[in-house]
Design an enzyme around this catalytic site. Sequence first.
Site, PDB file in Angstrom:
ATOM      1  N   SER A   1       2.897 -18.212 -61.100  1.00 45.58           N
ATOM      2  CA  SER A   1       2.572 -18.147 -62.648  1.00 45.58           C
ATOM      3  C   SER A   1       3.071 -19.557 -63.201  1.00 45.58           C
ATOM      4  CB  SER A   1       3.409 -17.188 -63.422  1.00 45.58           C
ATOM      5  OG  SER A   1       2.879 -17.597 -64.914  1.00 45.58           O
TER       6      SER A   1
ATOM      7  N   TYR B   1      11.029 -12.575 -66.683  1.00 43.59           N
ATOM      8  CA  TYR B   1       9.461 -12.965 -65.778  1.00 43.59           C
ATOM      9  C   TYR B   1       9.548 -14.315 -65.647  1.00 43.59           C
ATOM     10  CZ  TYR B   1       4.412 -13.469 -64.818  1.00 43.59           C
ATOM     11  OH  TYR B   1       3.564 -13.726 -64.436  1.00 43.59           O
TER      12      TYR B   1
END
Length: 324
Positions: free
Chosen positions: A198, A211
Amino acid sequence: MTGPEAKPRSPVLTKVWSVFDLIVEVALFVIDVVRVFLIGVPILFQRTFRMVFPNELKNVTGQLVLITGGAGGLGREMAIKLANQGCNIIIVDVNLKLAEQTCEELRGKNVSTYAFRADVSSYDEVRALMDTVYREIGPIDILINNAGLIHFTFLQDSTVEDIHRLIDVNVKGYIWTTKVVLDRMMERKRGHIVAISSLSGVHAFPWAVVYSTSKFAVNGFMAAMTEQLRLQGFADQIQTTCVCPYYIATRKDIVEFLQKPRFKLLSTKYTAKIAVEGILRNESFVCVPPLFDLGLRIMQLFPLKVQQLVRDLIMREYELHAAL
């Protein structure tokens, strides 16, 4: 005594030798820098050329691709695009029913498909899965680590259980699958390891601290794996690709949390297209959308206070959610 005693070196001579050693070290360093420049400049020109005229996509017809978390979302879209390229697909997911539905859809493309249930956070389950795959289906040509969790929470709002689970899936899951497959790829001198990470692993995301931490770990893992393979002489035989997309509109909770994104959320089809094209061009790093990579690299050249101005005035991260 069998010989004359060695006379101690004079302080002046010692100092002269120290200066000489320093000059030699500096000269060797300068030579190495010049070598890097002479070798590196053509590589930079080639890379710039390839940004405008990309490499052709490699032929993967008949190759076996295993995708974790491939039953839905981005994993499913990548499976569709790779099946269109003639790849046989293995879908691994905790939702076996959905994985089987995806496989059934892919069979219409005249490829072989297989569905398995496995929790990638468990090394034992991953080991058993890969043993079954290699014994009953065949060797994996492309491993795509895609399974992942996301929690939009500040650190103090994250439970210990949620933190453990997220790190186990997002980080350990990638390590376990790669570890089990790597020896077999080395034996064949062939393979491709892909990680779906990501932009939160490049640009720290304050709304999802754990995260973002997990994605930084994935990026570091893939960078280290790339260098390990190069040091061991497998750089031309086993490829690596780390894909870092912006936020994708894959789930309702993501869309609902990101209430006012400055940039439009990506579609799964667009993200899968860019990701698969990067994989088929053997690119080591793929940013989605591509221009975001350049913007973040330029941003990171500036001091922290300037980067925070970019976050506040251009990216407007404080407006993403109404919690503050």
